[in-house]
Design a protein around this motif. Structure first.
Motif, PDB file in Angstrom:
ATOM      1  N   LYS A 245      -4.798   3.049   7.173  1.00  9.72           N
ATOM      2  CA  LYS A 245      -3.494   2.412   7.340  1.00  9.72           C
ATOM      3  C   LYS A 245      -3.192   2.198   8.826  1.00  9.72           C
ATOM      4  CE  LYS A 245      -1.446   4.075   3.024  1.00  9.72           C
ATOM      5  NZ  LYS A 245      -0.401   4.928   2.385  1.00  9.72           N
TER       6      LYS A 245
ATOM      7  N   SER B 248      -7.580   7.019   3.678  1.00 11.22           N
ATOM      8  CA  SER B 248      -6.341   6.234   3.597  1.00 11.22           C
ATOM      9  C   SER B 248      -5.494   6.325   4.856  1.00 11.22           C
ATOM     10  CB  SER B 248      -5.515   6.682   2.385  1.00 11.22           C
ATOM     11  OG  SER B 248      -6.225   6.495   1.188  1.00 11.22           O
ATOM     12  N   GLU B 249      -5.349   7.536   5.401  1.00 10.70           N
ATOM     13  CA  GLU B 249      -4.448   7.721   6.544  1.00 10.70           C
ATOM     14  C   GLU B 249      -4.922   6.927   7.759  1.00 10.70           C
ATOM     15  OE1 GLU B 249      -0.942   8.853   7.929  1.00 10.70           O
ATOM     16  OE2 GLU B 249      -1.668   9.678   6.033  1.00 10.70           O
TER      17      GLU B 249
ATOM     18  N   VAL C 173       6.566  -1.871   5.024  1.00  9.00           N
ATOM     19  CA  VAL C 173       5.924  -2.664   6.079  1.00  9.00           C
ATOM     20  C   VAL C 173       6.990  -3.489   6.785  1.00  9.00           C
ATOM     21  CG1 VAL C 173       4.167  -4.399   6.628  1.00  9.00           C
ATOM     22  CG2 VAL C 173       3.805  -2.815   4.715  1.00  9.00           C
TER      23      VAL C 173
ATOM     24  N   ASN D  94      -8.489   2.268  -0.936  1.00  9.37           N
ATOM     25  CA  ASN D  94      -7.436   3.049  -1.589  1.00  9.37           C
ATOM     26  C   ASN D  94      -8.030   3.777  -2.796  1.00  9.37           C
ATOM     27  OD1 ASN D  94      -5.230   4.133  -2.843  1.00  9.37           O
ATOM     28  ND2 ASN D  94      -4.132   2.208  -3.127  1.00  9.37           N
TER      29      ASN D  94
ATOM     30  N   VAL E 227      -3.367  -6.199   4.972  1.00 14.47           N
ATOM     31  CA  VAL E 227      -2.985  -5.003   4.223  1.00 14.47           C
ATOM     32  C   VAL E 227      -3.663  -4.988   2.858  1.00 14.47           C
ATOM     33  CG1 VAL E 227      -1.075  -3.775   3.116  1.00 14.47           C
ATOM     34  CG2 VAL E 227      -0.777  -4.724   5.418  1.00 14.47           C
TER      35      VAL E 227
ATOM     36  N   GLU F  86       3.720   1.778   1.291  1.00 10.70           N
ATOM     37  CA  GLU F  86       4.486   2.000   2.516  1.00 10.70           C
ATOM     38  C   GLU F  86       5.485   0.863   2.745  1.00 10.70           C
ATOM     39  OE1 GLU F  86       4.239   4.673   4.213  1.00 10.70           O
ATOM     40  OE2 GLU F  86       2.213   5.475   3.933  1.00 10.70           O
TER      41      GLU F  86
ATOM     42  N   TRP G  27       0.828  -1.204   0.000  1.00 14.38           N
ATOM     43  CA  TRP G  27       0.000   0.000   0.000  1.00 14.38           C
ATOM     44  C   TRP G  27       0.867   1.259   0.000  1.00 14.38           C
ATOM     45  CZ3 TRP G  27      -4.759   0.587   3.756  1.00 14.38           C
ATOM     46  CH2 TRP G  27      -5.601   1.588   3.271  1.00 14.38           C
TER      47      TRP G  27
ATOM     48  N   MET H 181       3.753   0.210   9.494  1.00 14.39           N
ATOM     49  CA  MET H 181       3.589   0.702   8.130  1.00 14.39           C
ATOM     50  C   MET H 181       4.057   2.150   8.117  1.00 14.39           C
ATOM     51  SD  MET H 181      -0.072  -0.801   6.741  1.00 14.39           S
ATOM     52  CE  MET H 181       0.193  -0.078   5.107  1.00 14.39           C
TER      53      MET H 181
ATOM     54  N   SER I  14      -7.481  -4.261   3.252  1.00 13.39           N
ATOM     55  CA  SER I  14      -7.766  -2.868   3.571  1.00 13.39           C
ATOM     56  C   SER I  14      -7.561  -1.969   2.360  1.00 13.39           C
ATOM     57  CB  SER I  14      -6.879  -2.400   4.728  1.00 13.39           C
ATOM     58  OG  SER I  14      -7.158  -3.119   5.909  1.00 13.39           O
ATOM     59  N   GLU I  15      -6.474  -2.192   1.644  1.00 14.23           N
ATOM     60  CA  GLU I  15      -6.208  -1.370   0.464  1.00 14.23           C
ATOM     61  C   GLU I  15      -7.293  -1.566  -0.592  1.00 14.23           C
ATOM     62  OE1 GLU I  15      -2.770  -0.470  -2.894  1.00 14.23           O
ATOM     63  OE2 GLU I  15      -2.675  -2.312  -1.710  1.00 14.23           O
TER      64      GLU I  15
ATOM     65  N   THR J  87      -5.251  -0.603  10.042  1.00 13.35           N
ATOM     66  CA  THR J  87      -4.708  -1.856   9.509  1.00 13.35           C
ATOM     67  C   THR J  87      -3.554  -2.359  10.364  1.00 13.35           C
ATOM     68  OG1 THR J  87      -5.391  -1.331   7.249  1.00 13.35           O
ATOM     69  CG2 THR J  87      -3.573  -2.895   7.499  1.00 13.35           C
TER      70      THR J  87
END
Length: 263
Positions: free
Chosen positions: A135, A131-132, A14, A43, A35, A12, A10, A158, A38-39, A138
């Motif tokens: 993450k 998104s913020e 990890v 996203n 991950v 980032e 995503w 992340m 969630s994305e 997540t």
């Protein structure tokens, strides 16, 4: 012995760390799946992300998946706790032409987003970008799931947001701080760091917060960057362990930071 695994997900970096040697492969599978899930739902850069169905509905209620419902709930909670500093509305909406909205309707805000179970109603004229907070959520969920399934100590990170669950390794989770220094992150706690790049006019160059969960830690960093000198009082009000570095490089800490293990 702590075992590590690192990859990109995503957008980032990890990092996964576990306290049981044999648990790493299974733990990585769990974290990767969370991950990806969630994305896939939120996203906005992905054309197939589920959140587009909410944004395209424009005032029509939409039934969403349980995972997106949880992420939306976390985003709305963070917005309320920060008085909108952490805003689930897309940044594109900040420049929304008020003349494009019929004058009988006020400009919508996060307070107009309604979530009832797994049914979401986003007001006409806005789109959501969570998104913020997603993450951060997540990270929380991944750490909790690894511990629940494998019964080992775990740290999931992340970018600059991380969470722990289960027993800590011998000597605790020793985390290197950006700009130097080390802090011990307690088991079952989370930590996030934000820099002035997230708020260019901020008094602070960098803010690090330890909290009970990653969503709150990340949100508190965002508020601190925005509040300037008032950030210390706000952080103390919530009893948060925090370290702030001002534009001159001076370090300021809250009372709880003197013993971050108590955070």
């Amino acid at each position: 012995m702590i075992r590590f695994s690192r990859w990109r997900g995503w957008g980032e970096r990890v990092t996964l760390a576990v306290t049981e040697y044999e648990a790493l492969r299974a733990a990585e599978r769990i974290v990767r799946e969370i991950v990806v899930e969630s994305e896939a739902v939120c996203n906005p850069q992905r054309g197939d992300a589920e959140i587009h169905a909410v944004n395209l509905a424009q005032g029509v209620p939409v039934q969403v998946s349980p995972r997106l419902s949880v992420l939306l709930r976390a985003a709305l909670w963070a917005a309320r706790m920060t008085d909108g500093v952490v805003d689930p509305l897309s940044a594109d909406d900040a420049g929304l032409d008020e003349t494009a909205v019929p004058p009988i309707h006020p400009m919508p805000t996060y307070l107009d987003v309604q979530l009832d179970g797994e049914t979401v109603l986003a007001p006409w004229g806005v789109s959501l970008d969570i998104s913020e907070t997603a993450k951060a959520d997540t990270v929380d969920r991944a750490a909790a799931e690894v511990f629940r399934n494998l019964e080992c100590g775990v740290l999931v990170r992340m970018g600059e947001t991380m969470a722990t669950a289960g027993p800590c390794p011998a000597g605790g989770w020793q985390i290197d701080l950006p700009g130097g220094g080390v802090v011990e992150l307690p088991p079952g706690a989370a930590m996030s760091t934000r820099t002035a790049g997230d708020a260019p006019a901020s008094l602070w160059n960098e803010v690090t917060v330890i909290a009970a969960d990653a969503v709150w830690a990340d949100a508190a960093c965002a508020v601190s960057l925005r509040r300037g000198i008032g950030a210390m009082r706000w952080l103390e009000q919530y009893g948060l362990a925090a370290r702030l570095i001002d534009e001159n490089g001076h370090v300021h800490t809250t009372t709880a930071w003197t013993d971050p293990r108590a955070a």
